[in-house]
Enzyme design. Structure first.
Site: not given
Length: 683
Positions: A49-50, A241-242, A272, A621
Site C-alpha cells: 500500500k505504501t 494512509d491507514e 486490521q 506478521r
C-alpha cells in the site's frame, strides 16, 4: 497569475518518465492511474500500500498537478518522511510544496496560518503530553476544596487519557466515562468541571494540546467560510494512509476538505482495525461507500510477505467476521510449511517449547531478530521471559518494558521484598511512597527508623512505631502498617500467592484504578501474577526468580556461540505493537479460551470481531513460519486448576490448514516435542 510546477526532467504534463506498469502490479497500477473522485483502496496485509500511495503522488505530479495541491496524511512522522523521500527519489527532484505529514503536523501548519477566526495567534504554544499533564495538575490544585479533605482522586494521567478519548471520539465526558471508565462514574461531574477549567487555562496561556490541534482544524473549517473555501479549493487531491485507524474527528475533517474536488483517496484494511481503545473506529472505512455512494473501490490483494499456507489460515479466520469487506489475499510465494498448532500443558511448558524451538531456528541459521513472539496481553509472556533469561537469550519487549519491570508489578513485589528482607531500603521507599501523604522525604525518615530497629519487624509493628510523624503522614503509614501486619501472619508469610492477594485486596487494586489510564489491563497483569506465584512454595525462591532474571542477560546461548554475542535480540511484542511489522518466524501464544480472545470480548459481537482482527494481524506478521500455541491448563487463584478449551480462533480453523504438534514430557521432566516430521529432545 497561476503558478506552474516544472520538473527538472522537464517532462510535459501527461508524459510519463516512470514505467509504472513495470514497477507495479495490475491492481496497484489501477489505483495509481484511476483513483479519481472518492476512492477506497482496500489494501491487504503485505500488499504494497505504501508503494501504491507513493506512485500515485508521483503520477499526479507527472500529470501536472502542483505539489501544493496535494495533501498526503499519514499516522507517523517517519512514514511521512519516507513517503516524501520515495516520491522525490522516483521523480529525481524535490517535491517542494507538497503537503505531507501527520494529522497533527498539518493541523499545526494550518492553524498558524489561518487561526485568526478562532482567536489564535501564529505564535501559539503546543503542550506535549507532559506539559498537558502538568497543566492538569495545576487545574486540580485549584479544585482541591471541591474534592474534599483527604479525597483520593484519579491521577492526572488518567484524567488526561479520558479527556483525550472524549475529544477524538467526539463524545461527551459523561459518555466516555460510561463507556470506558465506568468504575470512575462517581467522579463524572468533577471531570466535567475539570475539562472546563483546563480549556480555560489553555486559552489564557495561549496554548493548545495535541487534541486541540485537530479540534481547532475542524472548528476552523466549520466556523470560517473564507478558510473553508480556501482550503477546499487548494487541496485538489487528498490521500490518507491507514484509514482504518482514523477516529471520528479525523474523518470529519477529511469529509469537509474534500467536498469541493471530491478527490479523496483513503487506503486501509478493515481487517486490521484494532485500535478502538484509542478512539479509532472501523466505521470510517466500512461506511465510506455510504458517505460517497459514487466511490470507486480498489482491492490490493496480492501479498508479497507470507507463504500461501500462512495466508490460507489467515484468510479463513478473518472470513468468519460479518462486518467487513470480503477479500482473499493471494500469495506471490510458494505454499511453504504449514502453520503449526502446538498444544502444551500450561504456560510453563509453552515457554519451554518456544525457547527450544527458537534455539533450533537459530542453529538453522536464522538470526534472533528474524523471530518474534506475539501475545494478546503482556502477562502471557511472564513465564517465557523467565525461561529466556535462564537460557541466556537476550530479548527486547517492543514498545514497552519487560513484564517484571513494569511499575505496577514492581509496586506489589516491594511489599514481598520487605517481608523477605526487612532492611531492603528500595522496597521500603517504593512501598511507602504508594501511601497517601508520604513523599520521598518522609519515606526516607521512616526507613531510618526501620534501620534503627535493625529491621526487627515485630518491633516495627508496635503501635508506637511512627507515633512522632505528622498526622497526614501517620495516616498513610497506618494503612501501610495494617497491610504489613497481615503479610506477616504465619499462615501466609511464606506463600507468595497469598501475600500478593493480600496486597491487592488491601488497597493496591484501588490504587491502580486511580493511577493508571490502562487500569483494567494492569489489574489483569496483577491477577495473573498471583496465578503465576501459585507454583512457588517458598517466598525467597519466587523473588529470586523474578528479581534475579537480569543476571542471565547477555550470556552466550550455547558453548561456541561467543561469535554471536552481539546479535540483535529476539522480539517480544503485543499484537497491537506489532502491526505493520514482519518476521521470518512468528509465535502467537496463549490461544486458549478466555485468554485470546479476551473473555470480555465475548460479551459483544463488535468486540469479538476486533479480537479476530487481532488474530489476523498476528498471523500475517509471519513470512515463512507460524506457530500457534495453546495451553490446555491454567491456574486461577479463585477457582483452582482450570482445563482450557481451545481459542475460538483456532477451533474454527479446518484441520487441513495447520499441522498439529504434540508435546510430551518424560518422567525426568525433560520435554519432548513430537510431530509427524521430527522428534526433538530438550537437551
Amino acid at each position: 497569475m497561476s503558478k506552474k510546477y516544472v520538473l527538472k526532467n522537464e517532462a510535459a504534463p501527461g508524459a510519463l518518465s516512470i514505467d509504472y506498469q513495470k514497477e507495479l502490479n495490475h491492481s496497484q497500477w489501477e489505483v495509481v492511474r484511476g483513483a479519481e473522485g472518492p476512492s477506497l483502496v482496500l489494501a491487504g496485509a503485505g500488499s504494497g500500500k505504501t508503494r501504491t500511495l507513493v506512485y500515485r503522488v508521483a503520477y499526479l505530479l507527472e500529470q501536472g498537478v502542483r505539489p501544493e495541491e496535494i495533501l498526503l496524511v499519514t499516522f507517523t512522522n517517519k512514514a511521512a518522511q519516507e513517503m516524501r523521500h520515495r516520491v522525490e527519489t522516483l521523480l529525481q527532484t524535490k517535491a517542494k510544496g507538497l503537503w505531507c505529514g501527520t494529522f497533527h503536523h498539518v493541523a499545526n501548519r494550518l492553524l498558524r496560518q489561518w487561526g485568526k477566526p478562532l482567536g489564535l495567534e501564529p505564535d501559539f504554544g503546543i503542550l506535549d503530553e507532559e506539559d498537558s499533564r502538568d497543566l492538569l495538575k495545576a487545574c486540580l490544585k485549584s479544585m482541591e476544596h471541591e474534592a474534599g479533605s483527604g479525597a483520593r482522586l484519579p491521577k492526572p494521567a488518567v484524567m488526561q487519557a479520558l479527556l483525550s478519548f472524549s475529544a477524538n471520539a467526539q463524545m461527551s465526558v459523561a459518555q466516555t466515562v460510561a463507556q470506558n471508565y465506568a468504575y470512575l462514574s462517581p467522579y463524572t461531574p468533577f471531570f466535567e468541571k475539570l475539562q472546563r477549567i483546563y480549556i480555560d487555562r489553555k486559552r489564557k496561556t495561549k496554548s493548545l494540546d495535541y487534541d486541540d490541534l485537530l479540534l481547532g482544524w475542524l472548528e476552523l473549517l466549520r466556523r470560517s467560510e473564507t478558510v473553508r473555501r480556501n482550503l477546499t479549493e487548494r487541496f485538489r487531491y487528498c490521500l490518507v494512509d491507514e484509514y482504518q485507524d482514523t477516529n471520528r474527528l479525523q474523518h470529519q475533517i477529511m469529509m469537509i476538505l474534500s467536498e469541493k474536488h471530491r478527490n479523496l483517496l483513503v487506503v486501509g484494511d478493515d481487517a486490521q482495525s484494532i485500535y478502538s481503545f484509542r478512539a479509532a473506529t472501523i466505521r470510517n472505512i466500512l461506511d465510506f461507500p455510504k458517505d460517497f455512494p459514487d466511490c470507486r473501490t480498489f482491492r490490493l490483494d496480492t501479498n508479497y510477505r507470507s507463504t500461501g499456507s500462512i495466508l490460507a489460515l489467515a484468510n479463513h479466520s478473518i472470513g468468519q467476521n460479518r462486518e467487513q469487506f470480503p477479500k482473499k489475499l493471494k500469495s506471490m510465494r510458494e505454499t511453504g510449511q504449514a502453520p503449526q498448532l502446538v498444544r502444551v500443558r500450561d504456560a510453563r511448558q509453552q515457554a519451554e517449547f518456544i525457547v527450544q524451538r527458537i534455539l533450533e531456528l537459530r542453529s538453522e541459521g536464522k538470526d534472533l531478530s528474524e523471530i518474534a513472539v506475539l501475545f494478546r496481553a503482556h502477562y502471557q509472556a511472564a513465564e517465557l521471559e523467565l525461561e529466556l533469561a535462564k537460557r541466556g537469550i537476550d530479548y527486547l519487549v517492543r514498545g514497552g518494558v519487560r513484564f517484571f519491570e513494569q511499575a505496577h508489578i514492581k509496586d506489589v513485589l516491594a511489599y514481598l521484598r520487605i517481608v523477605a528482607n526487612p532492611l531492603d531500603e528500595l522496597a521500603w521507599i517504593r512501598a511507602l511512597m504508594l501511601q497517601a501523604g508520604i513523599g520521598i522525604g518522609f519515606a526516607d525518615r521512616i526507613f531510618q527508623k526501620v534501620e534503627q530497629a535493625s529491621g526487627d519487624l515485630p518491633r516495627i509493628l508496635e503501635d508506637t512505631f511512627g507515633a512522632d510523624l505528622p498526622a497526614r503522614v501517620r495516616q498513610g503509614f497506618s494503612q501501610f502498617h495494617a497491610v504489613l501486619k497481615k503479610l506477616l501472619e504465619p499462615e501466609r508469610r511464606d506463600h507468595p500467592e497469598m501475600l500478593l492477594e493480600e496486597v491487592l485486596e488491601r488497597g493496591y487494586s484501588k490504587h491502580v484504578l486511580l493511577n493508571f489510564e490502562n487500569a483494567r489491563d494492569r489489574l489483569e497483569d496483577l491477577r495473573q501474577l498471583v496465578n503465576f506465584a501459585h507454583s512457588y512454595k517458598d517466598l525467597k525462591e519466587f523473588l529470586a526468580d523474578v528479581m534475579l532474571r537480569e543476571g542471565f542477560r547477555g550470556e552466550s546461548f550455547e558453548q561456541g556461540d561467543a561469535d554471536k554475542a552481539d546479535e540483535a535480540p529476539l522480539i517480544l511484542s503485543t499484537i497491537h505493537q506489532a502491526k505493520g511489522l514482519e518476521w521470518t518466524a512468528v509465535f502467537v501464544i496463549g490461544l486458549s479460551e478466555g485468554q485470546f480472545p479476551h473473555l470480555k470480548s465475548m460479551e459483544s459481537e463488535q468486540a469479538l470481531e476486533e479480537e479476530r482482527r487481532l488474530f489476523y494481524v498476528a498471523s500475517t506478521r509471519a513470512k515463512d513460519l507460524l506457530f500457534l500455541t495453546q495451553p490446555m491448563m491454567r491456574y486461577d487463584s479463585q477457582v483452582g486448576m482450570v482445563i482450557c478449551r481451545p481459542s475460538l480462533f483456532t477451533a474454527e480453523l479446518p484441520s487441513e490448514l495447520y499441522e498439529e504438534v504434540e508435546v510430551e514430557e518424560r518422567p525426568n521432566h525433560e520435554t519432548l516435542y513430537v510431530d509427524e516430521e521430527r522428534t526433538v529432545d530438550n537437551e
